[in-house]
Design an enzyme around this catalytic site. Sequence first.
Site, short mmCIF file in Angstrom:
data_model
loop_
_atom_site.label_atom_id
_atom_site.label_comp_id
_atom_site.label_asym_id
_atom_site.label_seq_id
_atom_site.Cartn_x
_atom_site.Cartn_y
_atom_site.Cartn_z
N GLU A 35 0.83 -1.20 0.00
CA GLU A 35 0.00 0.00 0.00
C GLU A 35 0.87 1.25 0.00
O GLU A 35 0.52 2.25 -0.61
CB GLU A 35 -0.92 0.01 1.23
N TYR A 67 -15.57 25.79 -2.74
CA TYR A 67 -15.41 24.33 -2.70
C TYR A 67 -13.98 23.95 -3.04
O TYR A 67 -13.45 22.99 -2.50
CB TYR A 67 -16.32 23.65 -3.73
N LEU A 86 -6.75 5.24 7.89
CA LEU A 86 -7.69 6.17 7.28
C LEU A 86 -8.19 7.19 8.30
O LEU A 86 -8.49 8.33 7.96
CB LEU A 86 -8.88 5.41 6.69
N GLU A 87 -8.25 6.77 9.57
CA GLU A 87 -8.65 7.68 10.64
C GLU A 87 -7.73 8.91 10.67
O GLU A 87 -8.19 10.03 10.87
CB GLU A 87 -8.59 6.96 12.00
N LYS A 113 -11.68 3.14 1.02
CA LYS A 113 -10.78 2.36 0.17
C LYS A 113 -11.65 1.40 -0.64
O LYS A 113 -12.23 0.47 -0.08
CB LYS A 113 -9.85 1.50 1.01
#
Length: 139
Positions: A35, A67, A86-87, A113
């Site tokens: 990864e 945006y 991911l946190e 993911k």
Amino acid sequence: MATGTAQEDAAIRGGDKLVLRGLKFHGFHGVKPEEKTLGQKFLVDVNAWMDLRVAGKSDNLSDTISYTDIYRIAKEVGEGPSHNLLESVAELIASTTLKNYPRISAISVKVGKPHVAVHGPLDYLGVEIFRYRSIDTPN
């Protein structure tokens, strides 16, 4: 789950927000070596709660937050230095956005993911966090 002030909670239930959906980035986040070397696609959604009444009446960009400014933060984090979790990716997007834009009272960030080593059909696996200015970026 911690909640914000009554005003923040009410804003989230029915208030105005900027919405960014389906942002896609190639990043190198994860705990597995492949990864971090090959990378993979990440999906990001952001909701940023703020009062949009003035911008709605004035039709002036200076009365809101573009945006693209929030998109840039998500892109820099998503495509930036590797995080294991991911946190951590979601937290950095949320904290940077709250720090840079004081008019935002709360934010939610979802990071997914779509390509994970799970046997079975799925759209993605991921996390979603909520952060309140009053709790997470106090004066």
